[in-house]
Design an enzyme around this catalytic site. Structure first.
Site, mmCIF file in Angstrom:
data_model
loop_
_atom_site.group_PDB
_atom_site.id
_atom_site.type_symbol
_atom_site.label_atom_id
_atom_site.label_comp_id
_atom_site.label_asym_id
_atom_site.label_seq_id
_atom_site.Cartn_x
_atom_site.Cartn_y
_atom_site.Cartn_z
ATOM 1 N N CYS A 125 -8.150 -1.387 2.984
ATOM 2 C CA CYS A 125 -8.880 -2.396 3.755
ATOM 3 C C CYS A 125 -9.780 -1.697 4.762
ATOM 4 O O CYS A 125 -9.306 -0.895 5.560
ATOM 5 C CB CYS A 125 -7.906 -3.315 4.493
ATOM 6 S SG CYS A 125 -8.758 -4.475 5.574
ATOM 7 N N HIS A 143 0.856 -1.184 0.000
ATOM 8 C CA HIS A 143 0.000 0.000 0.000
ATOM 9 C C HIS A 143 0.893 1.236 0.000
ATOM 10 O O HIS A 143 2.021 1.203 0.512
ATOM 11 C CB HIS A 143 -0.920 0.007 1.230
ATOM 12 C CG HIS A 143 -2.093 -0.909 1.073
ATOM 13 N ND1 HIS A 143 -3.335 -0.651 1.601
ATOM 14 C CD2 HIS A 143 -2.216 -2.075 0.412
ATOM 15 C CE1 HIS A 143 -4.167 -1.629 1.287
ATOM 16 N NE2 HIS A 143 -3.505 -2.506 0.572
#
Ligand code: HMG
Ligand code: MG
Length: 330
Positions: A248, A217
């Site tokens: 998420c 990420h």
């Protein structure tokens, strides 16, 4: 010193799942299908298209079966879907999925928040999913999340990741994607953690298929540097999300999957092949921007669209100047 880099990288696109699961707006099923078909047209060959999880937990992907039935199938395109339990597997198979992905976290608290189970219970649930999936001829991928840090527990012991990776391999998953779910990894840490993992499980299997993939990420802007480090260690499958969609929902502050656009632009500029048409990919990111209703973090897309706008303005100015020089035309 010359960097040792692969000639080709497989990009594993997770935008339609990992991206859209985190969007406030419910994207219509027909738009999702158009989006996935566009990704295929852009050259992506591995695409995680949806989840078969509880719609109470992830309402954004409640239409998984319709999406799976709606996308155009091709022999050279591998569609996958996230599955947490036997019920998810049955639904995925009924919708025609030939590949699934199971998922768990290296840290207990994140795992509990994500699937409402301990890690041990999650592994038990996998035993009800992976063997029947393999028996039915499906391919099974696995994610280990929070490999480089947990939003609730902080540091994560790499030994836990090694243990989980071994368990997953024994279960028969063909590939394990190591997730920096909150975007805290740095290149030195990637080198150290991956070193431990690669000492325990092979990077590729006997057929040359990648056993280890990475899923970074870009929360703190380090994802590309981490990808570069992983590639120097031999990794050739990298997950990313078109436009940088998503994150998420159970990892606060974890916005920003690595943008496929940024990854592919960097790889191509270094002469590393992906089989992806970057211009067509940017069109997919633009499409995603319209249906999620906000700008996406991809830096390459911004630079590319900015350049296009400048070229357009210059052409308009030149056309205007030409008209002024030749009043009345011919
Ligand atoms: P639970 O509440 O503990 O379990 O959820 P349950 O068995 O009691 O089920 C709750 C409800 O969901 C029930 O319905 C079940 O029937 C239903 P209700 O009686 O309340 O109406 N249900 C299902 N419905 C559809 N499909 C299913 C299914 N299973 C149960 N498969 C459960 C446990 C695992 C189901 C839940 O926690 C869940 O679905 N979690 C999914 C969370 C998720 O998708 N998170 C995001 C993905 S992970 C991620 O993003 C990280 C990753 O991208 C890597 C990275 O970025 O690092 C992979
Ligand atoms: Mg992710």
């Amino acid at each position: 010193m010359t960097l040792q880099l692969p000639e080709r990288v497989t990009v594993y696109e997770v935008g339609p799942r990992d991206g859209l699961q985190n969007e406030a707006r419910q994207v219509p099923t027909a738009d999702k299908i158009r989006f996935i078909d566009g990704l295929v047209a852009a050259g992506l060959r591995h695409i995680e298209i949806t989840s078969f999880v509880s719609p109470r937990w992830i309402p954004q992907l409640a239409d998984g079966a319709e999406v799976a039935r709606g996308v155009k199938r091709r022999d050279d395109v591998h569609f996958s879907a996230l599955v947490p339990n036997r019920r998810g597997l049955d639904a995925a198979m009924a919708a025609g999925m030939r590949e699934i992905a199971v998922f768990l976290s290296a840290s207990e608290t994140h795992n509990k928040k994500n699937v409402n189970k301990t890690i041990a219970d999650t592994l038990r649930a996998f035993r009800e999913v992976v063997p029947p999936a393999l028996d039915a001829g499906l391919k099974v991928r696995a994610y280990v999340s929070t490999v480089f840090g947990c939003p609730y527990e902080g540091d994560v012991d790499p030994a836990r990741v090694v243990w989980l990776s071994r368990e997953l391999r024994e279960l028969g998953v063909y590939q394990i994607s190591l997730g920096d779910t909150i975007g805290v990894a740095n290149p030195r840490q990637v080198e150290a953690v991956m070193g431990e993992i690669l000492a325990a499980i092979p990077l590729r299997d006997a057929d040359g298929v990648d056993v280890v993939a990475v899923h970074f990420h870009d929360t703190q802007g380090t994802a590309l540097a981490n990808c570069l480090t992983a590639m120097t260690l031999g990794v050739t499958t990298i997950d990313s999300s078109v436009g940088g969609l998503g994150g998420c929902p159970y990892a606060p502050g974890a916005s920003g999957n690595l943008a496929t656009d940024d990854l592919v632009a960097m790889l191509h500029s270094m002469g590393i092949e992906t089989g992806i048409d970057l211009d067509k990919l940017i069109e997919c990111s633009r499409l995603a921007t319209t249906f999620v209703g906000h700008e996406l973090p991809s830096k390459y897309m911004k630079a590319h669209l900015g350049k296009q706008a400048r070229v357009r303005r210059r052409a308009e100015r030149e056309a205007e100047a030409g008209t002024e020089k030749a009043p009345g035309g011919e």
